[in-house]
Scaffold this active site. Structure first.
Site, PDB file in Angstrom:
ATOM      1  N   ASP A  31      24.353 -33.404  18.250  1.00 26.16           N
ATOM      2  CA  ASP A  31      23.565 -33.723  17.080  1.00 26.16           C
ATOM      3  C   ASP A  31      23.618 -34.677  16.519  1.00 26.16           C
ATOM      4  O   ASP A  31      22.373 -35.224  15.370  1.00 26.16           O
ATOM      5  CB  ASP A  31      23.970 -32.722  16.338  1.00 26.16           C
ATOM      6  CG  ASP A  31      23.637 -31.008  16.841  1.00 26.16           C
ATOM      7  OD1 ASP A  31      22.969 -30.800  18.117  1.00 26.16           O
ATOM      8  OD2 ASP A  31      24.252 -30.220  16.679  1.00 26.16           O
ATOM      9  N   TYR A  34      21.565 -37.204  17.938  1.00 28.87           N
ATOM     10  CA  TYR A  34      20.012 -36.883  17.912  1.00 28.87           C
ATOM     11  C   TYR A  34      19.466 -37.177  16.637  1.00 28.87           C
ATOM     12  O   TYR A  34      18.351 -38.393  16.255  1.00 28.87           O
ATOM     13  CB  TYR A  34      19.341 -35.459  17.976  1.00 28.87           C
ATOM     14  CG  TYR A  34      18.731 -35.384  18.573  1.00 28.87           C
ATOM     15  CD1 TYR A  34      17.077 -34.919  19.176  1.00 28.87           C
ATOM     16  CD2 TYR A  34      17.582 -34.583  16.351  1.00 28.87           C
ATOM     17  CE1 TYR A  34      15.908 -34.827  18.962  1.00 28.87           C
ATOM     18  CE2 TYR A  34      16.501 -34.662  16.235  1.00 28.87           C
ATOM     19  CZ  TYR A  34      15.278 -34.961  17.032  1.00 28.87           C
ATOM     20  OH  TYR A  34      14.676 -34.367  17.268  1.00 28.87           O
ATOM     21  N   GLU A 111       4.888  -9.622  32.575  1.00 28.91           N
ATOM     22  CA  GLU A 111       6.078 -10.513  32.063  1.00 28.91           C
ATOM     23  C   GLU A 111       6.110  -9.306  29.998  1.00 28.91           C
ATOM     24  O   GLU A 111       5.684  -7.952  30.156  1.00 28.91           O
ATOM     25  CB  GLU A 111       5.096 -11.639  30.652  1.00 28.91           C
ATOM     26  CG  GLU A 111       4.354 -12.008  31.862  1.00 28.91           C
ATOM     27  CD  GLU A 111       3.148 -13.268  32.078  1.00 28.91           C
ATOM     28  OE1 GLU A 111       2.226 -13.868  32.185  1.00 28.91           O
ATOM     29  OE2 GLU A 111       2.107 -13.327  30.422  1.00 28.91           O
ATOM     30  N   LYS A 113       6.186  -7.859  27.261  1.00 28.30           N
ATOM     31  CA  LYS A 113       5.707  -7.985  25.706  1.00 28.30           C
ATOM     32  C   LYS A 113       6.244  -8.127  24.376  1.00 28.30           C
ATOM     33  O   LYS A 113       7.605  -7.767  23.588  1.00 28.30           O
ATOM     34  CB  LYS A 113       4.415  -6.469  25.373  1.00 28.30           C
ATOM     35  CG  LYS A 113       3.653  -6.527  24.152  1.00 28.30           C
ATOM     36  CD  LYS A 113       3.540  -5.375  24.447  1.00 28.30           C
ATOM     37  CE  LYS A 113       2.108  -4.720  23.354  1.00 28.30           C
ATOM     38  NZ  LYS A 113       2.595  -5.724  21.848  1.00 28.30           N
ATOM     39  N   ASP A 115       7.071  -9.464  20.091  1.00 25.40           N
ATOM     40  CA  ASP A 115       6.785  -8.313  18.863  1.00 25.40           C
ATOM     41  C   ASP A 115       7.248  -9.749  18.248  1.00 25.40           C
ATOM     42  O   ASP A 115       8.380  -9.302  17.464  1.00 25.40           O
ATOM     43  CB  ASP A 115       8.298  -7.285  18.783  1.00 25.40           C
ATOM     44  CG  ASP A 115       7.201  -6.247  17.938  1.00 25.40           C
ATOM     45  OD1 ASP A 115       6.179  -6.458  17.214  1.00 25.40           O
ATOM     46  OD2 ASP A 115       8.125  -5.604  17.220  1.00 25.40           O
ATOM     47  N   ARG A 134      -4.207 -14.480  15.200  1.00 25.71           N
ATOM     48  CA  ARG A 134      -4.850 -13.612  16.157  1.00 25.71           C
ATOM     49  C   ARG A 134      -6.014 -13.340  15.233  1.00 25.71           C
ATOM     50  O   ARG A 134      -7.421 -13.277  15.331  1.00 25.71           O
ATOM     51  CB  ARG A 134      -3.824 -12.755  16.869  1.00 25.71           C
ATOM     52  CG  ARG A 134      -5.750 -11.720  17.141  1.00 25.71           C
ATOM     53  CD  ARG A 134      -5.010 -10.534  18.307  1.00 25.71           C
ATOM     54  NE  ARG A 134      -5.759  -9.507  19.053  1.00 25.71           N
ATOM     55  CZ  ARG A 134      -6.743  -8.945  18.519  1.00 25.71           C
ATOM     56  NH1 ARG A 134      -6.685  -8.983  17.305  1.00 25.71           N
ATOM     57  NH2 ARG A 134      -7.248  -8.358  18.500  1.00 25.71           N
ATOM     58  N   TYR A 216       1.665 -17.835  27.072  1.00 23.55           N
ATOM     59  CA  TYR A 216       1.751 -16.301  28.474  1.00 23.55           C
ATOM     60  C   TYR A 216       0.038 -16.600  28.872  1.00 23.55           C
ATOM     61  O   TYR A 216      -0.049 -15.929  29.437  1.00 23.55           O
ATOM     62  CB  TYR A 216       1.829 -15.316  27.775  1.00 23.55           C
ATOM     63  CG  TYR A 216       1.728 -15.043  26.085  1.00 23.55           C
ATOM     64  CD1 TYR A 216       0.545 -15.532  26.427  1.00 23.55           C
ATOM     65  CD2 TYR A 216       2.327 -14.944  25.675  1.00 23.55           C
ATOM     66  CE1 TYR A 216      -0.923 -14.316  25.156  1.00 23.55           C
ATOM     67  CE2 TYR A 216       1.664 -14.352  24.065  1.00 23.55           C
ATOM     68  CZ  TYR A 216       0.500 -14.359  23.980  1.00 23.55           C
ATOM     69  OH  TYR A 216      -0.413 -13.256  23.034  1.00 23.55           O
ATOM     70  N   LYS A 280      -0.388  -7.844  34.426  1.00 24.09           N
ATOM     71  CA  LYS A 280      -1.652  -8.337  34.596  1.00 24.09           C
ATOM     72  C   LYS A 280      -2.577  -8.750  36.376  1.00 24.09           C
ATOM     73  O   LYS A 280      -1.455  -8.589  36.574  1.00 24.09           O
ATOM     74  CB  LYS A 280      -2.094  -9.626  33.476  1.00 24.09           C
ATOM     75  CG  LYS A 280      -1.700 -10.331  32.983  1.00 24.09           C
ATOM     76  CD  LYS A 280      -1.618 -11.326  31.814  1.00 24.09           C
ATOM     77  CE  LYS A 280      -0.533 -11.723  31.009  1.00 24.09           C
ATOM     78  NZ  LYS A 280      -0.392 -13.087  30.488  1.00 24.09           N
ATOM     79  N   LYS A 304       4.396  -0.179  26.763  1.00 19.76           N
ATOM     80  CA  LYS A 304       4.890   0.229  25.702  1.00 19.76           C
ATOM     81  C   LYS A 304       5.963   1.725  26.036  1.00 19.76           C
ATOM     82  O   LYS A 304       6.636   2.129  26.492  1.00 19.76           O
ATOM     83  CB  LYS A 304       4.029   0.908  25.152  1.00 19.76           C
ATOM     84  CG  LYS A 304       2.886   0.856  24.424  1.00 19.76           C
ATOM     85  CD  LYS A 304       2.718  -0.761  23.731  1.00 19.76           C
ATOM     86  CE  LYS A 304       3.232  -0.798  22.434  1.00 19.76           C
ATOM     87  NZ  LYS A 304       3.011  -2.265  21.989  1.00 19.76           N
ATOM     88  N   CYS A 397     -10.357  16.730  -4.819  1.00 23.06           N
ATOM     89  CA  CYS A 397     -10.187  15.288  -4.182  1.00 23.06           C
ATOM     90  C   CYS A 397      -9.480  14.681  -5.012  1.00 23.06           C
ATOM     91  O   CYS A 397      -9.207  14.428  -6.483  1.00 23.06           O
ATOM     92  CB  CYS A 397     -11.736  14.154  -4.491  1.00 23.06           C
ATOM     93  SG  CYS A 397     -11.241  12.542  -4.370  1.00 23.06           S
ATOM     94  N   CYS A 400     -11.417  11.561  -7.375  1.00 19.03           N
ATOM     95  CA  CYS A 400     -12.945  12.339  -8.390  1.00 19.03           C
ATOM     96  C   CYS A 400     -12.641  13.614  -8.510  1.00 19.03           C
ATOM     97  O   CYS A 400     -13.692  14.351  -9.384  1.00 19.03           O
ATOM     98  CB  CYS A 400     -14.019  12.226  -7.654  1.00 19.03           C
ATOM     99  SG  CYS A 400     -14.229  13.198  -6.442  1.00 19.03           S
ATOM    100  N   CYS A 413     -13.823  14.712   0.948  1.00 27.77           N
ATOM    101  CA  CYS A 413     -14.105  14.797  -0.135  1.00 27.77           C
ATOM    102  C   CYS A 413     -15.636  14.286   0.024  1.00 27.77           C
ATOM    103  O   CYS A 413     -16.493  13.462   0.185  1.00 27.77           O
ATOM    104  CB  CYS A 413     -13.613  13.521  -1.578  1.00 27.77           C
ATOM    105  SG  CYS A 413     -14.613  13.424  -2.926  1.00 27.77           S
ATOM    106  N   CYS A 419     -17.128   8.634  -5.712  1.00 21.78           N
ATOM    107  CA  CYS A 419     -16.025   8.682  -5.579  1.00 21.78           C
ATOM    108  C   CYS A 419     -15.166   7.166  -5.689  1.00 21.78           C
ATOM    109  O   CYS A 419     -16.031   6.335  -4.565  1.00 21.78           O
ATOM    110  CB  CYS A 419     -15.159   9.548  -4.317  1.00 21.78           C
ATOM    111  SG  CYS A 419     -13.754   9.640  -3.936  1.00 21.78           S
TER     112      CYS A 419
END
Length: 660
Positions: A31, A34, A111, A113, A115, A134, A216, A280, A304, A397, A400, A413, A419
């Protein structure tokens, strides 16, 4: 040494060190070393007053932004269909083989997925010129200054044509733990930490989070050809993009299922959150044949992982009124962490769902999250319900006070005219970017118009006056004039945008566009019957019934009449297919054209009545070949040389323009 050359050498050297450290995880300098080189570069930049575009000093984060700007993606960012069981994966492969009319073994790429937050990176002339979220898949928000702080993402590449790189912005679990050691306000989970950092207006905040990324896919590219997904990944690696080490090739769905079991067993060892596996089809020509549904590519699916479950306390149930008037119970929970995300709200679908799961306010409930942002309550823990309070079924409701009505398992409703939640939601949807695109219109504005000005229908938007708006809180001269101008501009709109803006149940942007392209006229769409609608691609029986029922409603008919009377002019440019040699023909474009981008020439050909394809066969009519045309041109030449019966013609750009 010349100062500019010294700067170029330092930038190259520092970027090499960063690539080794952040992408390959193979640090080759300390470090301290650098930092010393980095300080030399800063000193030279200050002396010369010049900063190279790919200088690492560009990553520190500039001044805070006032707001995020919209950005339209060149290529659509699709969602993925989902599977939760091996049986669903087998069924998916069967659908693929049926579409291909083949029982041959298919090669898949498997691959992680991840999160985090989806990123779409745009490069032109070898430089990172845009980075966006996105959004809705068509339009996102520019976050380029935030993305520049991610050390793993290259600011420059050895490729000069335009391309869009798709990936995920992430915070490593270990980085989160390190960050929280000194943070005044500890972050609760890596997913929210990454998304919050990338959507923070101040890039310096983003930089402090030390985010990572994995790329990806290449969503759009000019001047190169790929035959497989693996070739795309190799291109990304060659250009020093961060790519996950886990990319597996599988022959057939059985091998895919074996891989999933291996990944599930070892996922706790990963330093990044994953909520599944993406599968894929590797061959890009096969992808072209499979195509897309209304929402998803047919050639990919997300598996999933088995849902995680925790228990927590149900603190309250609030009934919410949606755009269609449907009342939906929303559960408020004692905050709990599940699958790396802290949640305090959950889904209860309807009144029958509440009864079936036997949940009560104050009891402990089972909570499941399977990759979704809002988890689902699976049921109550009976022994905790003795002193809990029964959830009351609404008779009126909550907004309203109108008496509710039942339609199947759902509660509605009926007061659609006054409303507040219904009307506000409808107006916000009508004004949204994908609909009438009334700039500067928000939910807060809609609420103000309802409460202060008594706005009771969408058509009343077009009767607003400057004097009405200027009296509202937070409305100055400029804001009032800008909103009135935006409302006026929306009168001239595209037919598909207007159809979507109407809020027809089960009709999204693509279906609205399909209706506009097929019928070409609002009145024809209104008159269309079930049999006419159900034959359209991707419009099934439920959607067809929704459309017919919508336009038979007297209140809807009256509402549309009022809008047209206010000067709304939905327009649609019908494709003149009789005057073009390309009408009804299959056309493939390959290589780089001098006068047209890929999206531009595709639009032009479709307006001429052509079907633009991405794969060559003997049934292809025209191949338009630009500079650096690759395998597609070679394939076309092979077909012509084979002597097989075909109408195929190869055109250069000049020959194509001569036929327009």
């Amino acid at each position: 040494m010349d100062q500019m050359k010294e700067m170029e050498q330092l930038v190259k050297q520092l970027n090499e060190y960063s690539y080794k450290y952040y992408v390959l995880d193979q640090p080759i300098v300390s470090d301290k070393e650098y930092d010393s080189l980095y300080d030399q570069l800063i000193e030279l930049e200050e002396k010369t007053g010049h900063v190279l575009l790919d200088s690492p000093t560009q990553r520190v984060g500039g001044e805070p932004l006032k707001k995020f700007q919209s950005h339209q993606h060149v290529a659509l960012l699709w969602s993925l269909d989902k599977a939760k069981t091996a049986e669903e994966l087998v069924a998916w492969e069967q659908r693929i083989k049926k579409k291909l009319e083949s029982n041959h073994e298919i090669e898949y790429i498997v691959e992680y997925k991840f999160d985090g937050l989806t990123l779409n990176l745009t490069y032109e002339n070898g430089e990172l010129v845009q980075a966006a979220t996105r959004g809705n898949g068509v339009v996102g928000e520019s976050i380029i200054e935030q993305v520049k702080t991610i050390q793993a993402i290259p600011l420059g590449v050895d490729f000069n044509n335009k391309m869009e790189i798709q990936g995920e912005g992430l915070m490593a679990i270990s980085t989160l733990a390190q960050y929280n050691k000194t943070a005044k306000e500890p972050l609760k989970n890596p997913r929210n930490a990454a998304a919050g950092a990338l959507r923070n207006l101040d890039p310096k905040v983003t930089a402090k989070r030390k985010l990572g990324a994995f790329c990806y896919s290449i969503g759009y590219y000019e001047g190169m050809e790929f035959e497989t997904h693996i070739q795309m990944i190799d291109f990304l690696k060659k250009n020093r993009f961060p790519v996950s080490n886990y990319i597996k090739s599988c022959k057939g769905i059985d091998q895919v299922i074996e891989q999933i079991r291996e990944v599930e067993a070892g996922m706790k060892e990963l330093d990044y959150l994953t909520d599944g596996i993406v599968i894929k089809v590797n061959d890009l020509r096969t992808r072209e044949i499979l195509g897309y549904t209304q929402k998803f590519p047919r050639w990919a699916i997300a598996y999933k992982f088995e849902a995680q479950e925790v228990t927590t306390k149900l603190e309250a149930v609030l009934w919410q009124v949606g755009r269609t008037g449907k009342l939906t119970p929303a559960a408020q929970l004692e905050p709990v962490e599940i699958a790396g995300v802290t949640v305090s709200r959950a889904t209860l679908n309807n009144w029958e769902d509440i009864q079936r799961k036997k949940v009560k306010v104050g009891c402990q409930v089972w909570l499941r999250r399977s990759g979704d942002v809002i988890p689902e309550i699976m049921g109550a823990i009976e022994e905790t319900c003795e002193e809990a309070v029964e959830i009351e079924k609404p008779q009126h409701c909550p907004a309203c006070d109108s008496e509710i009505v039942h339609r199947g398992v759902h509660i509605f409703c009926p007061n659609s005219l006054s409303c507040k939640p219904q009307l506000v939601s409808r107006i916000v949807h009508y004004a949204s970017r994908d609909a009438m695109d009334i700039e500067g219109f928000s939910e807060k504005t809609a609420e103000q118009l309802f409460e202060a000005l008594g706005l009771k229908n969408i058509a009343a938007l077009y009767e607003l006056k400057y004097e009405d708006l200027i009296q509202l809180e937070r409305f100055g001269d400029k804001k009032a004039k800008n909103l009135l101008d935006a409302i006026e501009e929306s009168k001239t709109c595209k037919l598909d945008a207007f159809i979507y803006a109407l809020g027809i149940p089960n009709v999204g942007r693509k279906t609205a566009a399909d209706l506009a392209n097929y019928f070409g006229d609002l009145e024809k769409i209104q008159r269309a019957n079930y049999d006419e609608l159900v034959v359209l691609p991707d419009i099934g029986g439920i959607v067809a019934q929704s459309i017919v029922g919508f336009f038979e409603d007297e209140k809807i008919i009256k509402s549309i009449e009022l809008l047209l009377a206010e000067g709304i002019k939905p327009q649609h440019k019908m494709k003149n297919r009789q005057e073009s040699i390309f009408s009804g023909k299959t056309v493939v474009v390959t290589g780089t054209l001098e006068n047209y981008g890929r999206k531009e020439i595709q639009t032009l050909l479709e307006e001429q009545g052509a079907k633009v394809s991405g794969s060559i066969s003997k049934n292809t009519d025209f191949v338009i070949a630009g500079d650096n045309a690759g395998s597609k041109l070679k394939k076309a030449q092979e077909i012509l040389e084979s002597g097989v019966e075909t109408n195929l013609q190869i055109l250069d750009e000049a020959a194509f323009e001569a036929l327009l």
